[in-house]
Design a protein around this motif. Sequence first.
Motif, PDB file in Angstrom:
ATOM      1  N   GLN A  33       2.151 -34.851  18.587  1.00 51.95           N
ATOM      2  CA  GLN A  33       3.026 -35.709  17.789  1.00 51.95           C
ATOM      3  C   GLN A  33       3.803 -34.871  16.780  1.00 51.95           C
ATOM      4  OE1 GLN A  33       1.057 -38.885  15.693  1.00 51.95           O
ATOM      5  NE2 GLN A  33       2.998 -39.800  15.043  1.00 51.95           N
ATOM      6  N   THR A  61       5.913 -37.619  11.157  1.00 51.51           N
ATOM      7  CA  THR A  61       6.748 -38.814  11.034  1.00 51.51           C
ATOM      8  C   THR A  61       7.899 -38.529  10.067  1.00 51.51           C
ATOM      9  OG1 THR A  61       5.557 -39.683   9.141  1.00 51.51           O
ATOM     10  CG2 THR A  61       4.730 -40.305  11.324  1.00 51.51           C
ATOM     11  N   ASP A  66       6.824 -38.564   6.547  1.00 49.43           N
ATOM     12  CA  ASP A  66       6.078 -37.363   6.134  1.00 49.43           C
ATOM     13  C   ASP A  66       7.026 -36.211   5.823  1.00 49.43           C
ATOM     14  OD1 ASP A  66       3.670 -38.573   6.344  1.00 49.43           O
ATOM     15  OD2 ASP A  66       3.184 -37.788   8.338  1.00 49.43           O
ATOM     16  N   GLY A 111       5.345 -43.158  16.740  1.00 56.02           N
ATOM     17  CA  GLY A 111       5.825 -41.851  16.314  1.00 56.02           C
ATOM     18  C   GLY A 111       6.603 -41.181  17.423  1.00 56.02           C
ATOM     19  N   THR A 112       6.866 -39.892  17.239  1.00 49.02           N
ATOM     20  CA  THR A 112       7.636 -39.118  18.205  1.00 49.02           C
ATOM     21  C   THR A 112       6.722 -38.073  18.827  1.00 49.02           C
ATOM     22  OG1 THR A 112       9.587 -39.459  16.841  1.00 49.02           O
ATOM     23  CG2 THR A 112       9.720 -37.731  18.495  1.00 49.02           C
TER      24      THR A 112
END
Lengths: 297, 129
Positions: free
Chosen positions: B36, B39, B42, B74-75
């Motif tokens: 991940q 974010t 973050d 998330g990514t």
Amino acid sequence: MNAVVAAHGLGKQYRRRWALRDCTLEIPTGRVTGLVGPNGAGKTTLLNLAVGILSPTVGTIEVCGGRPAASSAQLAKVGFVAQDTPTYAGLTIADHLRLGAHLNPRWDQAAARRRIDRLGLDQRQKAGRLSGGQRAQLALTLGLAKRPELLVLDEPVASLDPLARREFLQVLMEAVAEEEISVLLSSHVVSDLERVCDHAVVLVDSQVRVAGDVDRLLATHHRLSGPRRDPDSLPADQHVVWASHTDRQSTYVVRTESRVLDPSWSTTPLGLEDLVLAYMEGSAPAVQSSPELEVIP
Amino acid sequence: MIEFSLDTRSGVSPYLQVVHQVRRALRLGLLVEGDQLPTVKDVVASLAINPNTVLKAYRELERDGLVAARPGVGTFVTRTLADSTLAAHEPLRRDLARWLAKARLAGLDEESIEALFASTFRDVNEESA
């Protein structure tokens, strides 16, 4: 473009001096826009016109689709943190929040309390006893609790130490991430703005010199250096922002949409700070020094 | 998880710096499929950076097929860049070390070596472009 601030031929005159001239400008919605320029360039004048503290001598300005401070509905749309983040020294933090709730129809008291708690501040404390960084955070909390469409901040971090400066910008950026808010902030210190702004307006000598998305500005400006050359010999699509020559060498800062292909140049990218300096110096009167500075209109 | 840093004097726009740092981490194997990315909140909180900048960087990485956004989660990394070339690094490094030794033997100092490398790199790039 969907503009949160739109100015057309805007100007403000104090007695004989023009603090702002021929300002035509559109600032896009939903962005963080940095208004940069040296002291006395007209930044505060432009911001005061945007929030309606001043009215224009000539031209028009529209903010969030209306004339600044024209109605209470219009006032509710725009938050303003003035220079040196003023607060009432004799009032406690809780007093400030009560006052804000009383004066603003869209006030978010819960969010304001949450922010104050997160900053570790005691609501019973008087604003006059807060440190500069804490006072700035209180002013920012008030500005955000108003839930404006546009938040305008005049030199919000100028008087803060580096740590307080970073903390202030962190809170501001987190608010941008959480809420749909446009931000317009000014600074004479470009490095403060470099990481937080995605749109920039460079104001020098009462006039807008350049405005645009920061990525675009960085991608279209280059510093060229090489054997001495006349500006007339540059390709027509390279607009000279700044130039300096010695007897053998020329250095240019140019703006161009296309790539610089000439192999005799060594080409380097510019940071936002250098870019702004190039516009500031490029428009200043020529100074008597070596390397000589040329003024390019 | 990786952490980003920003060099605001480089003239490289902040969003491109984030893109480069992810690509480099993918190339070096610091990030692999399924990892991940931090974010947006973050990154904003740690760097005091504009959230639009992070979003723009993540969108570009997504367009290149390197990451995918899972809404609300998330990514995540979907492809790594390390696999195909990593094996070739070591022999190339040995060649380069031999070349550097030759350059020093010929009397070139550090600055001349760097200049020679940079100009050759540019020439070869232009020829192949």
